[in-house]
Design a protein around this motif. Sequence first.
Motif, short mmCIF file in Angstrom:
data_model
loop_
_atom_site.label_atom_id
_atom_site.label_comp_id
_atom_site.label_asym_id
_atom_site.label_seq_id
_atom_site.Cartn_x
_atom_site.Cartn_y
_atom_site.Cartn_z
N THR A 132 3.31 54.29 26.11
CA THR A 132 2.55 55.21 26.95
C THR A 132 1.10 55.26 26.49
N VAL A 133 0.20 54.94 27.40
CA VAL A 133 -1.25 55.07 27.18
C VAL A 133 -1.84 55.60 28.48
N PRO A 134 -2.45 56.77 28.49
CA PRO A 134 -3.00 57.32 29.73
C PRO A 134 -3.98 56.37 30.41
N HIS A 135 -3.98 56.40 31.75
CA HIS A 135 -4.90 55.58 32.55
C HIS A 135 -5.96 56.50 33.16
N LEU A 136 -7.22 56.14 32.97
CA LEU A 136 -8.33 56.93 33.51
C LEU A 136 -9.26 56.07 34.33
N SER A 137 -9.78 56.65 35.39
CA SER A 137 -10.94 56.10 36.10
C SER A 137 -12.15 56.90 35.63
N PHE A 138 -13.26 56.20 35.37
CA PHE A 138 -14.45 56.87 34.86
C PHE A 138 -15.67 56.32 35.56
N VAL A 139 -16.53 57.22 36.04
CA VAL A 139 -17.75 56.81 36.75
C VAL A 139 -18.91 57.70 36.34
N TRP A 140 -20.12 57.22 36.59
CA TRP A 140 -21.30 58.03 36.42
C TRP A 140 -22.26 57.74 37.57
N GLY A 141 -23.12 58.72 37.89
CA GLY A 141 -24.02 58.63 39.05
C GLY A 141 -23.44 59.39 40.23
N GLN A 142 -24.31 60.06 40.99
CA GLN A 142 -23.87 60.94 42.07
C GLN A 142 -22.99 60.24 43.10
N GLU A 143 -23.40 59.04 43.53
CA GLU A 143 -22.65 58.34 44.58
C GLU A 143 -21.23 57.99 44.11
N ARG A 144 -21.12 57.53 42.88
CA ARG A 144 -19.81 57.15 42.38
C ARG A 144 -18.94 58.37 42.09
N VAL A 145 -19.56 59.45 41.63
CA VAL A 145 -18.81 60.69 41.43
C VAL A 145 -18.21 61.16 42.75
N ALA A 146 -19.00 61.09 43.83
CA ALA A 146 -18.50 61.49 45.15
C ALA A 146 -17.33 60.60 45.57
N TYR A 147 -17.45 59.30 45.29
CA TYR A 147 -16.35 58.39 45.62
C TYR A 147 -15.08 58.75 44.85
N LEU A 148 -15.22 58.99 43.55
CA LEU A 148 -14.03 59.26 42.75
C LEU A 148 -13.35 60.56 43.17
N ARG A 149 -14.15 61.56 43.53
CA ARG A 149 -13.55 62.81 44.00
C ARG A 149 -12.80 62.56 45.31
N ALA A 150 -13.39 61.77 46.22
CA ALA A 150 -12.71 61.46 47.48
C ALA A 150 -11.44 60.66 47.22
N ARG A 151 -11.49 59.77 46.23
CA ARG A 151 -10.29 59.01 45.86
C ARG A 151 -9.19 59.95 45.36
N PHE A 152 -9.58 60.87 44.51
CA PHE A 152 -8.62 61.84 44.00
C PHE A 152 -8.02 62.67 45.13
N GLU A 153 -8.87 63.13 46.04
CA GLU A 153 -8.37 63.95 47.16
C GLU A 153 -7.34 63.18 47.98
N ALA A 154 -7.55 61.87 48.13
CA ALA A 154 -6.62 61.06 48.90
C ALA A 154 -5.32 60.81 48.15
N MET A 155 -5.36 60.82 46.81
CA MET A 155 -4.21 60.40 46.02
C MET A 155 -3.35 61.54 45.50
#
Length: 534
Positions: A132-155
């Motif tokens: 077991t090793v946790p899996h993380l997505s990591f981003v920086w910058g406003q545009e990518r942060v918005a993408y990751l939040r939208a990805r989370f909302e969908a998942m």
Amino acid sequence: MKLRHGITLCSLPATQTGAESGDTQSVDVVLIGAGTMSATLGTLLQTLQPEWTIHLYERLDKAAEESSNVWNNAGTGHSAFAEMNYTTSRPDGSVDIQRAIGITEQFEVSRQFWASQVREGVLSNPRSFINTVPHLSFVWGQERVAYLRARFEAMHGNPLYAGMEYSDDPAKIAEWIPLVMTGRDQQDPVAATRMAIGTEVNFGEITRQMMNSLSRHDNFHLSVNTQVRDLKRNPDGTWKVTVADTHGGGNERSVNARFVFIGAGGAALPLLQKSGIPEARQYGGFPVGGQFLYTTNPDVVAKHDAKVYGMAPAGSPPMSVPHIDKRILDGTPAIMFGPFATFSSKFLKNGSWTDLMRSITPNNLWPMTKVGLNNMDLVRYLISQLRMSESGQFKELQNYYPEARREDWKLWTAGQRVQTIKDIEGKGGTLQFGTELVSGAEGTIAALLGASPGASTAPSIMLKLLERVFPEQVASEQWQAKLKAMIPSYGKALAENPQLLYDVRAMSRELLELTEPDLTTTPASHSEPETSGS
């Protein structure tokens, strides 16, 4: 038992299966390449039809020495928890997660299959091959942060991703991945998602253990230091497989096989072309290698218990998504970062410099050329990678580990991958991301092309192969019962059956000795978004 078009598979007496006499033998199945795919298919067939005779040929001196080797791949149990290249943005800003769902379902099949092999004694000591090793997505910058939040909302509302956490609070993310956050510019917006049930997998160890189990059966024969030289169809529809020893003079011998699987990694394309089947004509391939920076410094390794995936540069192939990973390299804890793309005309790490040129045919020359002309972003990306200096590579590492020290890290050249190019009517040559299963119309030969997610989804890929080439057997009560004993969710979509999902995760967690959280008691729960303002 019959293949499509009436070719019969039967078991042969053990005295006829020897590979030492030099005579032409007849066997039920030939597997080419002693990697994860062949080991998985061989294990499935041994369970489903134990009387079938199987010969496996490997050009190196032991199994799992190419792409399956723990040093030659990322070791990620590719479950689409963190790999953002499996989810795409729509014009309205929402994120399409359908491909991710498919890959997550396939990895759940892998977990069930490996767990069943532990139960049957084929695999042992699960901690030697999966942790077991946790899996993380990591981003920086406003545009990518918005993408990751939208990805989370969908998942996060999907049962497959129950327990997924999101945060754009630097302090919270630092709790998850201190090595990534320490020393980072606090003015730069960041975000991460975390799945605690991610895994680190040693595919080489899985392959070796399955091969050892297969070798205990009289109907299975493994020949190492043996290269397949030619494939020709016999008048009766079987295949004449010509092989030669890579040591000892290269004397040739042959075997007649009722079914052939080409699971030879990058070398699968040239062997498929040798078969002469029409289905092979539309394929070409372009080799892409990879390098990783790695450290085994225990002080550094102790700071990072995660696989952290970033976003790939524009035009880069999926295998080039940057990630910094906790690894367990045949028992040695390590951290790897990369990959950095390299170029070699070899189709295997231990291949020949002539591999690429010999794979070019009149049928695939133009499609391959067109792919290059239509994918200039990819061409520019590869050129930039090849021009990158060691200091440039280290600067890339510092994007994910700001306080990295140069003296702690070494460079490792990993395995070769061959990017599949397919000539699609009406579209011309197109890059095929992922894996591509190619089979002849008669169902007597099949090959696997492509790369990631690859070994992580080997059981699903091999099940698809069985359904394609052995449809009558797969539909039989005998095979159905055995398949469902190995894979309780076989034939069902886990995203649509939450209780089954939690049941099979609990089963595989116990048998594989995983230390992940138990989510089976809360099938309807999920984490709400956590933000820096909350």
